[in-house]
Motif scaffolding. Structure first.
Motif, mmCIF file in Angstrom:
data_model
loop_
_atom_site.group_PDB
_atom_site.id
_atom_site.type_symbol
_atom_site.label_atom_id
_atom_site.label_comp_id
_atom_site.label_asym_id
_atom_site.label_seq_id
_atom_site.Cartn_x
_atom_site.Cartn_y
_atom_site.Cartn_z
ATOM 1 N N VAL A 1 41.475 37.037 39.683
ATOM 2 C CA VAL A 1 42.546 36.489 38.833
ATOM 3 C C VAL A 1 42.709 37.322 37.555
ATOM 4 N N GLY A 2 42.860 38.636 37.784
ATOM 5 C CA GLY A 2 43.187 39.551 36.679
ATOM 6 C C GLY A 2 44.683 39.464 36.415
ATOM 7 N N SER A 3 45.300 40.609 36.069
ATOM 8 C CA SER A 3 46.710 40.529 35.657
ATOM 9 C C SER A 3 47.631 40.110 36.810
ATOM 10 N N MET A 4 47.438 40.651 38.004
ATOM 11 C CA MET A 4 48.329 40.272 39.125
ATOM 12 C C MET A 4 47.917 38.929 39.720
ATOM 13 N N GLY A 5 46.608 38.699 39.802
ATOM 14 C CA GLY A 5 46.104 37.439 40.373
ATOM 15 C C GLY A 5 46.603 36.233 39.593
ATOM 16 N N PHE B 1 38.575 32.046 42.425
ATOM 17 C CA PHE B 1 37.272 32.693 42.215
ATOM 18 C C PHE B 1 37.508 34.083 41.652
ATOM 19 N N ASP B 2 36.683 34.466 40.691
ATOM 20 C CA ASP B 2 36.699 35.825 40.152
ATOM 21 C C ASP B 2 35.249 36.170 39.823
ATOM 22 N N ASN B 3 34.880 37.439 40.071
ATOM 23 C CA ASN B 3 33.538 37.917 39.696
ATOM 24 C C ASN B 3 33.241 37.616 38.241
ATOM 25 N N ASP B 4 34.286 37.702 37.440
ATOM 26 C CA ASP B 4 34.177 37.391 36.021
ATOM 27 C C ASP B 4 34.400 35.873 35.890
ATOM 28 N N VAL C 1 44.275 37.565 48.122
ATOM 29 C CA VAL C 1 43.199 38.440 47.649
ATOM 30 C C VAL C 1 43.816 39.433 46.665
ATOM 31 N N VAL C 2 43.416 39.297 45.393
ATOM 32 C CA VAL C 2 44.043 40.098 44.331
ATOM 33 C C VAL C 2 42.950 40.770 43.489
ATOM 34 N N THR C 3 41.916 41.210 44.185
ATOM 35 C CA THR C 3 40.814 41.936 43.546
ATOM 36 C C THR C 3 41.191 43.422 43.496
ATOM 37 N N PRO C 4 40.414 44.267 42.808
ATOM 38 C CA PRO C 4 40.737 45.712 42.827
ATOM 39 C C PRO C 4 40.737 46.240 44.269
ATOM 40 N N THR C 5 41.609 47.219 44.508
ATOM 41 C CA THR C 5 41.808 47.734 45.868
ATOM 42 C C THR C 5 40.494 48.142 46.546
ATOM 43 N N SER C 6 39.576 48.739 45.769
ATOM 44 C CA SER C 6 38.324 49.221 46.364
ATOM 45 C C SER C 6 37.498 48.090 46.976
ATOM 46 N N THR C 7 37.758 46.840 46.597
ATOM 47 C CA THR C 7 36.980 45.697 47.120
ATOM 48 C C THR C 7 37.711 44.960 48.246
ATOM 49 N N HIS C 8 38.974 45.333 48.519
ATOM 50 C CA HIS C 8 39.791 44.538 49.451
ATOM 51 C C HIS C 8 39.153 44.375 50.826
ATOM 52 N N PHE C 9 38.648 45.495 51.380
ATOM 53 C CA PHE C 9 38.159 45.420 52.762
ATOM 54 C C PHE C 9 37.075 44.352 52.890
ATOM 55 N N ALA D 1 47.070 39.693 51.398
ATOM 56 C CA ALA D 1 46.361 40.782 50.726
ATOM 57 C C ALA D 1 47.315 41.473 49.777
ATOM 58 N N GLU D 2 46.917 41.589 48.508
ATOM 59 C CA GLU D 2 47.742 42.401 47.616
ATOM 60 C C GLU D 2 47.742 43.831 48.147
ATOM 61 N N LYS D 3 48.761 44.570 47.808
ATOM 62 C CA LYS D 3 48.839 45.937 48.298
ATOM 63 C C LYS D 3 47.962 46.856 47.453
ATOM 64 N N PRO D 4 47.434 47.948 47.960
ATOM 65 C CA PRO D 4 47.368 48.226 49.392
ATOM 66 C C PRO D 4 46.323 47.318 50.047
ATOM 67 N N LEU E 1 53.304 53.931 46.937
ATOM 68 C CA LEU E 1 53.216 53.191 48.205
ATOM 69 C C LEU E 1 54.440 52.294 48.406
ATOM 70 N N HIS E 2 54.893 51.622 47.330
ATOM 71 C CA HIS E 2 56.060 50.743 47.443
ATOM 72 C C HIS E 2 57.263 51.526 47.953
ATOM 73 N N ASP E 3 57.510 52.702 47.343
ATOM 74 C CA ASP E 3 58.722 53.452 47.699
ATOM 75 C C ASP E 3 58.602 54.108 49.072
HETATM 76 P P1 NAD Z 1 42.815 43.559 37.497
HETATM 77 O O1 NAD Z 1 41.725 44.517 37.217
HETATM 78 O O2 NAD Z 1 43.689 43.076 36.386
HETATM 79 O O3 NAD Z 1 42.206 42.250 38.187
HETATM 80 C C1 NAD Z 1 41.257 42.272 39.202
HETATM 81 C C2 NAD Z 1 40.360 41.045 39.056
HETATM 82 O O4 NAD Z 1 39.493 40.971 40.187
HETATM 83 C C3 NAD Z 1 39.461 41.074 37.808
HETATM 84 O O5 NAD Z 1 39.609 39.850 37.097
HETATM 85 C C4 NAD Z 1 38.033 41.254 38.364
HETATM 86 O O6 NAD Z 1 37.043 40.595 37.591
HETATM 87 C C5 NAD Z 1 38.162 40.626 39.733
HETATM 88 N N1 NAD Z 1 37.214 41.115 40.738
HETATM 89 C C6 NAD Z 1 36.714 42.374 40.902
HETATM 90 N N2 NAD Z 1 35.959 42.430 42.021
HETATM 91 C C7 NAD Z 1 35.972 41.181 42.566
HETATM 92 C C8 NAD Z 1 35.390 40.619 43.717
HETATM 93 N N3 NAD Z 1 34.647 41.349 44.552
HETATM 94 N N4 NAD Z 1 35.590 39.286 43.964
HETATM 95 C C9 NAD Z 1 36.345 38.543 43.114
HETATM 96 N N5 NAD Z 1 36.928 39.028 42.010
HETATM 97 C C10 NAD Z 1 36.762 40.339 41.744
HETATM 98 O O7 NAD Z 1 43.694 44.227 38.665
HETATM 99 P P2 NAD Z 1 45.221 43.932 39.033
HETATM 100 O O8 NAD Z 1 46.101 44.850 38.310
HETATM 101 O O9 NAD Z 1 45.470 42.473 38.973
HETATM 102 O O10 NAD Z 1 45.245 44.441 40.567
HETATM 103 C C11 NAD Z 1 44.635 43.721 41.599
HETATM 104 C C12 NAD Z 1 45.235 44.129 42.931
HETATM 105 O O11 NAD Z 1 46.631 43.802 42.929
HETATM 106 C C13 NAD Z 1 45.139 45.621 43.243
HETATM 107 O O12 NAD Z 1 44.906 45.794 44.620
HETATM 108 C C14 NAD Z 1 46.527 46.152 42.911
HETATM 109 O O13 NAD Z 1 46.897 47.293 43.675
HETATM 110 C C15 NAD Z 1 47.390 44.956 43.273
HETATM 111 N N6 NAD Z 1 48.653 44.929 42.514
HETATM 112 C C16 NAD Z 1 49.810 44.826 43.204
HETATM 113 C C17 NAD Z 1 51.013 44.810 42.528
HETATM 114 C C18 NAD Z 1 52.310 44.717 43.294
HETATM 115 O O14 NAD Z 1 53.326 45.166 42.799
HETATM 116 N N7 NAD Z 1 52.315 44.140 44.487
HETATM 117 C C19 NAD Z 1 51.042 44.891 41.123
HETATM 118 C C20 NAD Z 1 49.829 44.957 40.439
HETATM 119 C C21 NAD Z 1 48.639 44.978 41.163
#
Ligand code: NAD
Length: 304
Positions: free
Chosen positions: A11-15, A34-37, A68-76, A91-94, A166-168
């Motif tokens: 639940v960061g900026s996009m979550g 749920f968020d790690n933080d 699922v809106v965690t950083p991309t590296s954790t998505h899988f 799943a948020e992209k990618p 990726l969007h374009d």
């Molecule tokens: P962010 O860093 O603001 O937020 C990520 C959150 O995930 C953080 O609060 C972090 O504490 C938490 N986190 C990290 N690892 C975790 C885990 N294993 N389990 C639970 N929580 C965890 O990132 P963001 O900008 O919100 O981006 C998140 C995802 O959304 C990325 O994949 C990004 O590509 C995607 N995104 C998509 C769009 C879109 O246009 N569709 C726009 C922005 C971001």
């Protein structure tokens, strides 16, 4: 329809946007986040009147679906855990950092008979949807897609290619009728050790050429698509949800085309919930997102 019990992981900026919208949709019963933080999770839960959980497992026990809106590296890892618990996933992209991982997630969702939607949000943008409908019966000859942003406050775990372009790539594929035959790509590292700017030309099998430019180090935000067909030139401003056309006979006069003002994330999340309720595929299922991820990988591999 019955309300779908839903949660948000990350639940960061996009979550936060996912939480805000689920909290207002009549199709959703927001169970929690749920968020790690954990302090961030608590703060967001309080703000939107829901619960924060102290592990993914405890959240998954109470929901049918998650974003699922965690950083991309954790998505899988996170998406795999959700699907293995028989939970539907948006799943948020990618969807995942690599094509191989993305394909594995698509196969797992199929095996588990769960909905796996991907947050290709621009496909829900009213200006894009109208553009796509208008050019459907035209012969598309060329496209230019530009996506610029100022440098983000937070450094992303990805280059500008999966992060923005990726969007374009996905939109160009959605507007084209044939596959990509070849491509040329160049990138530049400006503020990070990954590409912050990238230019790509996609050559399609029917002769269509798409030129894409993405940068996260520009002073202003811009999201523009220009499509030239055999009948007209269309300009879509995805940021301001505006669309116009120019016929070849009355250049340079522009005709403004009305588009809706709907919020694309609300449309995307509603579509995900309706797909679960009706047992149908979402508008952008996992498999539909794979061709763009394949091109992202090739751009990153070949860009010089
Ligand atoms: P962010 O860093 O603001 O937020 C990520 C959150 O995930 C953080 O609060 C972090 O504490 C938490 N986190 C990290 N690892 C975790 C885990 N294993 N389990 C639970 N929580 C965890 O990132 P963001 O900008 O919100 O981006 C998140 C995802 O959304 C990325 O994949 C990004 O590509 C995607 N995104 C998509 C769009 C879109 O246009 N569709 C726009 C922005 C971001």
């Amino acid at each position: 329809m019955a309300k779908v019990k839903v949660g948000v992981i990350g639940v960061g900026s996009m979550g936060e946007n996912h939480v805000r919208i689920y909290s207002t949709l009549k199709e959703a019963k927001l169970i929690g986040v749920f968020d790690n933080d954990l302090s961030r999770a608590k703060q967001i839960a309080e703000k939107y009147g829901t619960q924060s959980f102290d592990s993914i497992d405890t959240l998954l026990r109470g929901v049918e679906a998650v974003s699922v809106v965690t950083p991309t590296s954790t998505h899988f890892q996170v998406i795999e855990q959700c699907l293995n618990s028989s939970i539907h996933v948006l799943a948020e992209k990618p969807m995942a950092p690599t094509l191989a991982e993305s394909e594995a997630l698509v196969a797992l969702a199929k095996k588990k008979k769960r909905v796996l939607g991907v947050g290709m949000i621009e496909r829900f943008n009213p200006a894009f949807k109208k553009l796509q409908a208008l050019v459907k019966h035209d012969l598309v000859l060329g496209m230019e897609l530009k996506r610029f942003s100022p440098f983000p406050a937070r450094i992303s775990d990805a280059s500008v290619v999966p992060d923005m372009m990726l969007h374009d790539i996905d939109l160009a594929l959605a507007l084209s009728r044939t596959e990509v035959d070849s491509m040329k790509a160049s990138g530049r590292k400006v503020r990070t050790d990954r590409f912050d700017e990238c230019s790509v030309t996609l050559y399609f099998k029917d002769g269509l050429i798409a030129k894409l430019e993405a940068s996260r180090v520009k002073p202003d935000k811009l999201r523009m698509i220009t499509v030239t067909t055999d009948k007209a030139i269309y300009e879509a401003d995805l940021l301001n949800k505006k669309l116009s056309s120019r016929g070849f006979d009355n250049l340079p006069e522009k005709t403004v085309i009305e588009v809706g003002r709907d919020d694309q994330l609300s449309l995307e999340l509603k579509d995900f919930l309706h797909a679960i309720d009706k047992g149908r595929a979402p508008k952008i299922p996992g498999e539909e997102a794979l061709p763009a991820i394949k091109i992202v990988e090739e751009v990153e591999r070949t860009a010089c």
